[in-house]
Design a protein around this motif. Structure first.
Motif, PDB file in Angstrom:
ATOM      1  N   LYS A  70       0.831  -1.200   0.000  1.00  0.00           N
ATOM      2  CA  LYS A  70       0.000   0.000   0.000  1.00  0.00           C
ATOM      3  C   LYS A  70       0.869   1.256   0.000  1.00  0.00           C
ATOM      4  O   LYS A  70       1.571   1.519   0.973  1.00  0.00           O
ATOM      5  CB  LYS A  70      -0.897   0.023   1.238  1.00  0.00           C
ATOM      6  CG  LYS A  70      -1.930  -1.080   1.302  1.00  0.00           C
ATOM      7  CD  LYS A  70      -2.804  -0.919   2.533  1.00  0.00           C
ATOM      8  CE  LYS A  70      -3.897  -1.958   2.592  1.00  0.00           C
ATOM      9  NZ  LYS A  70      -4.784  -1.777   3.768  1.00  0.00           N
ATOM     10  N   PRO A  71       0.834   2.052  -1.064  1.00  0.00           N
ATOM     11  CA  PRO A  71       1.533   3.342  -1.015  1.00  0.00           C
ATOM     12  C   PRO A  71       0.947   4.214   0.092  1.00  0.00           C
ATOM     13  O   PRO A  71      -0.235   4.107   0.438  1.00  0.00           O
ATOM     14  CB  PRO A  71       1.245   3.938  -2.404  1.00  0.00           C
ATOM     15  CG  PRO A  71       0.927   2.758  -3.267  1.00  0.00           C
ATOM     16  CD  PRO A  71       0.232   1.780  -2.364  1.00  0.00           C
ATOM     17  N   GLN A  72       1.782   5.092   0.652  1.00  0.00           N
ATOM     18  CA  GLN A  72       1.327   5.934   1.753  1.00  0.00           C
ATOM     19  C   GLN A  72       0.236   6.907   1.308  1.00  0.00           C
ATOM     20  O   GLN A  72      -0.621   7.290   2.089  1.00  0.00           O
ATOM     21  CB  GLN A  72       2.506   6.720   2.332  1.00  0.00           C
ATOM     22  CG  GLN A  72       3.462   5.864   3.141  1.00  0.00           C
ATOM     23  CD  GLN A  72       4.538   6.700   3.811  1.00  0.00           C
ATOM     24  OE1 GLN A  72       4.745   7.869   3.477  1.00  0.00           O
ATOM     25  NE2 GLN A  72       5.234   6.100   4.760  1.00  0.00           N
ATOM     26  N   THR A  98       1.823  10.124  -6.746  1.00  0.00           N
ATOM     27  CA  THR A  98       2.438   9.074  -5.936  1.00  0.00           C
ATOM     28  C   THR A  98       2.193   7.698  -6.557  1.00  0.00           C
ATOM     29  O   THR A  98       3.093   6.858  -6.614  1.00  0.00           O
ATOM     30  CB  THR A  98       1.874   9.104  -4.502  1.00  0.00           C
ATOM     31  OG1 THR A  98       2.205  10.353  -3.883  1.00  0.00           O
ATOM     32  CG2 THR A  98       2.448   7.963  -3.666  1.00  0.00           C
ATOM     33  N   LEU A  99       0.972   7.462  -7.031  1.00  0.00           N
ATOM     34  CA  LEU A  99       0.665   6.178  -7.643  1.00  0.00           C
ATOM     35  C   LEU A  99       1.492   5.940  -8.903  1.00  0.00           C
ATOM     36  O   LEU A  99       1.914   4.806  -9.174  1.00  0.00           O
ATOM     37  CB  LEU A  99      -0.821   6.096  -7.987  1.00  0.00           C
ATOM     38  CG  LEU A  99      -1.778   5.866  -6.808  1.00  0.00           C
ATOM     39  CD1 LEU A  99      -3.221   5.903  -7.280  1.00  0.00           C
ATOM     40  CD2 LEU A  99      -1.478   4.529  -6.131  1.00  0.00           C
ATOM     41  N   GLN A 100       1.749   6.987  -9.645  1.00  0.00           N
ATOM     42  CA  GLN A 100       2.553   6.843 -10.866  1.00  0.00           C
ATOM     43  C   GLN A 100       3.976   6.404 -10.532  1.00  0.00           C
ATOM     44  O   GLN A 100       4.529   5.496 -11.162  1.00  0.00           O
ATOM     45  CB  GLN A 100       2.572   8.159 -11.649  1.00  0.00           C
ATOM     46  CG  GLN A 100       3.355   8.067 -12.952  1.00  0.00           C
ATOM     47  CD  GLN A 100       3.351   9.388 -13.710  1.00  0.00           C
ATOM     48  OE1 GLN A 100       2.745  10.368 -13.268  1.00  0.00           O
ATOM     49  NE2 GLN A 100       4.020   9.422 -14.848  1.00  0.00           N
ATOM     50  N   VAL A 101       4.565   7.039  -9.515  1.00  0.00           N
ATOM     51  CA  VAL A 101       5.916   6.672  -9.104  1.00  0.00           C
ATOM     52  C   VAL A 101       5.922   5.270  -8.497  1.00  0.00           C
ATOM     53  O   VAL A 101       6.815   4.461  -8.774  1.00  0.00           O
ATOM     54  CB  VAL A 101       6.474   7.701  -8.099  1.00  0.00           C
ATOM     55  CG1 VAL A 101       7.838   7.249  -7.571  1.00  0.00           C
ATOM     56  CG2 VAL A 101       6.583   9.073  -8.751  1.00  0.00           C
ATOM     57  N   ALA A 102       4.912   4.968  -7.684  1.00  0.00           N
ATOM     58  CA  ALA A 102       4.830   3.646  -7.067  1.00  0.00           C
ATOM     59  C   ALA A 102       4.706   2.569  -8.136  1.00  0.00           C
ATOM     60  O   ALA A 102       5.309   1.492  -8.030  1.00  0.00           O
ATOM     61  CB  ALA A 102       3.641   3.587  -6.115  1.00  0.00           C
ATOM     62  N   ARG A 103       3.951   2.860  -9.183  1.00  0.00           N
ATOM     63  CA  ARG A 103       3.766   1.890 -10.263  1.00  0.00           C
ATOM     64  C   ARG A 103       5.089   1.616 -10.975  1.00  0.00           C
ATOM     65  O   ARG A 103       5.416   0.472 -11.310  1.00  0.00           O
ATOM     66  CB  ARG A 103       2.720   2.415 -11.240  1.00  0.00           C
ATOM     67  CG  ARG A 103       2.284   1.412 -12.290  1.00  0.00           C
ATOM     68  CD  ARG A 103       1.114   1.939 -13.103  1.00  0.00           C
ATOM     69  NE  ARG A 103      -0.087   2.059 -12.281  1.00  0.00           N
ATOM     70  CZ  ARG A 103      -0.668   3.215 -11.962  1.00  0.00           C
ATOM     71  NH1 ARG A 103      -0.143   4.361 -12.392  1.00  0.00           N
ATOM     72  NH2 ARG A 103      -1.758   3.249 -11.214  1.00  0.00           N
ATOM     73  N   ARG A 104       5.870   2.692 -11.179  1.00  0.00           N
ATOM     74  CA  ARG A 104       7.171   2.526 -11.832  1.00  0.00           C
ATOM     75  C   ARG A 104       8.116   1.683 -10.958  1.00  0.00           C
ATOM     76  O   ARG A 104       8.814   0.789 -11.435  1.00  0.00           O
ATOM     77  CB  ARG A 104       7.790   3.900 -12.118  1.00  0.00           C
ATOM     78  CG  ARG A 104       9.063   3.809 -12.953  1.00  0.00           C
ATOM     79  CD  ARG A 104       9.563   5.189 -13.371  1.00  0.00           C
ATOM     80  NE  ARG A 104      10.110   5.934 -12.243  1.00  0.00           N
ATOM     81  CZ  ARG A 104       9.587   7.046 -11.748  1.00  0.00           C
ATOM     82  NH1 ARG A 104       8.476   7.540 -12.283  1.00  0.00           N
ATOM     83  NH2 ARG A 104      10.160   7.671 -10.739  1.00  0.00           N
ATOM     84  N   ILE A 108       8.141   0.737  -2.400  1.00  0.00           N
ATOM     85  CA  ILE A 108       6.850   1.000  -3.030  1.00  0.00           C
ATOM     86  C   ILE A 108       5.865   1.558  -2.003  1.00  0.00           C
ATOM     87  O   ILE A 108       5.037   2.410  -2.304  1.00  0.00           O
ATOM     88  CB  ILE A 108       6.292  -0.302  -3.644  1.00  0.00           C
ATOM     89  CG1 ILE A 108       7.272  -0.817  -4.704  1.00  0.00           C
ATOM     90  CG2 ILE A 108       4.907  -0.103  -4.225  1.00  0.00           C
ATOM     91  CD1 ILE A 108       7.030  -2.268  -5.079  1.00  0.00           C
ATOM     92  N   SER A 109       5.986   1.062  -0.762  1.00  0.00           N
ATOM     93  CA  SER A 109       5.046   1.451   0.272  1.00  0.00           C
ATOM     94  C   SER A 109       5.509   2.640   1.090  1.00  0.00           C
ATOM     95  O   SER A 109       4.690   3.390   1.616  1.00  0.00           O
ATOM     96  CB  SER A 109       4.831   0.266   1.221  1.00  0.00           C
ATOM     97  OG  SER A 109       4.521  -0.883   0.497  1.00  0.00           O
TER      98      SER A 109
END
Length: 479
Positions: A44-46, A52-58, A165-166
């Motif tokens: 779970k991203p913070q 944020t989701l775009q970076v987490a996805r990468r 990622i989280s």
């Protein structure tokens, strides 16, 4: 999450744990034959804003590529699948049925040097592969080292890098700040706490585990000198050669440590095998810890040193005696003789690793037989203990080391013509219900123990044979 099905196939059946970064579950893959079990990690991203989701996805895509490569190693869980669902990220990995190394490390209990060398070497061998792929684990600790039930091999799990990622936070211009400190106190070196891990950081963690095994003390509780170096040698009985290797692995400044896992492995391979006396003095009760392990764990320890004993004449000789379908076994070093069924496998255990003398394993009943009954003979120094003292401490350790153990029989007995004691108890290991028998006596300042282990439903089937084996034991007078 329990009872939910993710990606149309992964049915969650058990929660394993987790924290702020996400949760870990056991699931059944309903698209695989037999609904095979797997591990599902929910990350779970913070924050759930688009940036944020775009970076987490990468990051997620990069890390899954890395885990795919690492999963090709035989002792790293294979990455089976990865997907995104409702703004959360999921990894699906191979399920390793076993217990983590933390279950074997009992506070105050010191393992013998030879056993610790095997443990450290196993971990370092995996780490060599990890470093070849330019990966830093960042959270090597006992609970992230799983000993597989089927063969006793150690697996390295839960790569800390994925936790980026989280835990990552994106700044106002879409950049990720310096590495977040990921790790566990006691196993995490100074540079990692400051957010700058390197290959030497993982080496520090493995060295800290080795020191914990030898001292019976959590690394974070050990004192340090003015230079930040761990003070530990006075708490362990260990050769200078192995102690020097561990001390170099945990040096405060990373530049003073080994610079790669390959260097550590070379140093370990150069060690001379410690004498048997070192094993006895450093861990006189090691056999009790191992008696609570599964059959597969103990067999695996023997396989780890097979290169040492391969091609060397056995320490003991067995003489065929087919009159009653039993074969005679003799071990002159421990003054014992006994009989065992001639259709059972015999596996002699090297004294350097543990106090087991020999193990007898029942024949394979069918091709998919997942558990073969076993009888193990163990000999260890008894010191100045009386039979009552030894019996009391043995029962206490059974219950202490196996939280699932329930004693169902506790009676005086005889073995090898001497007074002894017998304990029968039930336990659970994974989805198996097991029943175990231990009977012991004392002679020659040694404890002689025979342990029988079977699935609960088959315990009575093999008991008559086991009773005959126990009755046949002879402990001869020493020369």
């Amino acid at each position: 999450m329990l009872g939910q099905t993710l990606a149309g196939r992964y049915h969650i059946i058990k929660h394993l744990g987790g924290g702020g970064f996400g949760q870990t579950y056991v699931a059944q893959d309903r698209k695989r034959s037999g609904n095979l079990r797997c591990v599902v990690k929910q990350l779970k991203p913070q924050h759930n804003d688009p940036q944020t989701l775009q970076v987490a996805r990468r990051l997620f895509e990069t890390e899954t590529e890395t885990l795919h490569k690492l999963g090709t190693h035989s002792r790293i869980p294979e990455l089976l699948d990865s997907f995104e669902e409702d703004g959360e990220f999921y990894l699906v990995q191979q399920w390793i049925e076993g217990k983590d190394l933390g279950k074997e490390l009992i506070p105050g209990k010191r393992l013998c040097e030879s056993e610790v060398i095997v443990i450290v070497q196993e971990i370092v061998e995996i780490l060599v592969f990890v470093q070849q792929h330019k990966v830093i684990h960042r959270d090597i600790k006992p609970s992230n080292l799983m000993r597989r039930i089927s063969d006793g091999k150690i697996f390295l799990i839960d790569f800390g890098a994925v936790k980026q990622i989280s835990t990552q936070v994106v700044n106002s211009i879409g950049q990720i700040p310096p590495t977040v400190a990921i790790g566990t106190y006691g196993y995490m070196p100074p540079e990692q706490r400051n957010g700058h891990p390197n290959f030497c950081s993982d080496i520090y963690a493995v060295g800290a585990i080795g020191i914990e095994c030898l001292t019976g003390t959590f690394p974070g509780d050990l004192p340090k000198n003015a230079d930040g170096e761990i003070i530990w040698r006075d708490r362990a009985q260990v050769s200078n050669e192995f102690a020097d290797i561990l001390s170099k692995m945990v040096r405060y400044h990373f530049r003073e440590r080994y610079q790669s896992a390959t260097e550590v492995l070379q140093a370990l391979n150069s060690l001379k095998t410690p004498p048997a006396s070192t094993v006895v003095s450093s861990s006189p009760n090691l056999f009790r810890l191992m008696s609570t392990w599964t059959r597969e764990h103990k067999i695996a320890l023997a396989s780890l040193v097979v290169t040492v004993i391969f091609g060397v004449a056995p320490l003991v000789q067995s003489v065929l005696d087919n009159a009653d379908g039993f074969t005679s076994y003799e071990n002159q070093q421990n003054f014992l003789k006994m009989k065992y069924p001639d259709n059972w496998d015999k596996q002699e255990q090297p004294q350097i690793v543990n106090q087991e003398v020999v193990k007898f394993i029942s024949p394979l009943e069918k091709e998919d037989d997942r558990f073969r009954e076993q009888v193990t003979v163990i000999v260890e120094p008894s010191g100045d203990k009386t039979l009552d003292d030894y019996t009391k401490s043995s029962k206490q350790e059974i219950l202490k080391l196996d939280k699932n153990a329930k004693i169902v029989q506790d009676v005086a007995s005889t073995m090898a013509g001497k007074n002894g004691h017998r304990v029968v108890y039930t336990t659970k290991e994974g989805d198996r219900e097991l029943k175990k028998l231990e009977v012991w006596t004392l002679k020659h300042d040694r404890a002689y123990l025979i342990a029988y282990e079977a699935q609960a439903e088959k315990y009575d089937k093999f008991l008559p044979v086991v009773e005959k084996m126990i009755k046949s034991l002879e402990v001869q007078d020493g020369q």
